[in-house]
Design an enzyme around this catalytic site. Structure first.
Site, mmCIF file in Angstrom:
data_model
loop_
_atom_site.group_PDB
_atom_site.id
_atom_site.type_symbol
_atom_site.label_atom_id
_atom_site.label_comp_id
_atom_site.label_asym_id
_atom_site.label_seq_id
_atom_site.Cartn_x
_atom_site.Cartn_y
_atom_site.Cartn_z
ATOM 1 N N LYS A 70 0.713 -1.377 -0.285
ATOM 2 C CA LYS A 70 0.204 -0.200 0.137
ATOM 3 C C LYS A 70 1.011 0.870 -0.103
ATOM 4 C CE LYS A 70 -4.347 -1.892 2.077
ATOM 5 N NZ LYS A 70 -5.348 -1.876 3.183
ATOM 6 N N ILE A 223 -9.473 -5.714 11.261
ATOM 7 C CA ILE A 223 -9.416 -5.587 9.882
ATOM 8 C C ILE A 223 -8.854 -6.774 9.440
ATOM 9 C CG2 ILE A 223 -9.466 -3.273 10.322
ATOM 10 C CD1 ILE A 223 -6.122 -3.802 8.956
#
Length: 264
Positions: A70, A223
């Site tokens: 990311k 998450i």
């Protein structure tokens, strides 16, 4: 599948935990969109070469980006939208007409939408987030727009947590933000505790925090999408805590992604 089928990807390392290819290909089918999403397993050292190669594939239109790419892929983007600029991390990219990369980050908004969609409340809540990396930054950034009472950031690297605090307080000066390290933290003053680290993704990972330190009315959120029931959530459930699954973060991004990709 036709010769005109648009191809999207999900780039990750490791790859076995990703759910996006199944989710988005199913959405494409339901919406009668001629497109598929494929998993793309890439080691970090090969990321730039792979991205440059994908620029040359004319029927490849974009991809979702996950651990550990990311932040690295954000440096390869020609343009970053606001959430990606703040976080320094990207979880979706598309190409402009010149095949330059445009990056955005929907993790924060996806988490918030998913959490609220399960009828939980954030307004006036004391929130704690474990982690200060890509997803944690995105979620913390999004939390500042939800009228929470306070935010606590707990991270192994305290300097990184303080840096995030500084960025958040510039954006939202009135928000109370505290920082702790993973060796010395208090959770009985928190209503919502979020694991935004990668702990729980791999077999043998330690649990990210001691659930016994939380109150019985607290909500424990993760998450991690695979496994669905992480060690953290299993422990929290056994202790009678309310839990929130990681899958809702990605499922709640679909409308945002469709607008970003301009496909629905």
């Amino acid at each position: 599948m036709l010769a005109t089928t648009k191809v999207y990807g999900c780039i990750a390392h490791p790859i076995d935990h990703v759910k996006a290819p199944t989710l988005f290909t199913s959405i494409f089918n339901k919406k009668k969109i001629d497109a598929i999403m494929i998993p793309i397993h890439v080691y970090p050292e090969n990321l730039e070469n792979v991205v440059n190669s994908l620029k040359l594939v004319r029927n490849f239109h974009g991809m979702t980006v996950t651990i550990p790419h990311k932040q690295s892929i954000s440096k390869l983007c020609k343009k970053l939208d606001d959430d990606a600029l703040f976080t320094g991390a990207v979880n979706w990219i598309k190409f402009d007409e010149h095949r330059n990369l445009i990056g955005n980050n929907f993790d924060g908004k996806g988490f918030i939408n998913g959490f609220l969609g399960q009828n939980y409340i954030l307004k006036d809540k004391r929130v704690c987030i474990f982690g200060a990396g890509g997803a944690a930054v995105a979620i913390a950034y999004a939390l500042t727009d939800t009228n929470i009472k306070s935010l606590k950031i707990i991270n192994r690297n305290v300097n990184k947590a303080f840096h995030l605090k500084e960025k958040l307080t510039i954006k939202h000066k009135s928000l109370s933000v505290d920082v702790s390290n993973v060796d010395n933290y208090i959770l009985d003053d928190c209503d919502v505790i979020i694991n935004a680290t990668s702990l729980g993704l791999r077999d043998g990972d330690q649990i990210p925090f001691d659930v016994d330190k939380t109150t019985k009315n607290s909500i424990i959120a993760d998450i991690i999408m695979q496994p669905k029931d992480t060690k953290l959530l299993k422990t929290a459930k056994n202790l009678g805590r309310s839990i929130h699954y990681g899958k809702y973060m990605i499922e709640s991004q679909t409308d945002l992604v469709g607008q970003f990709l301009e496909i629905w």
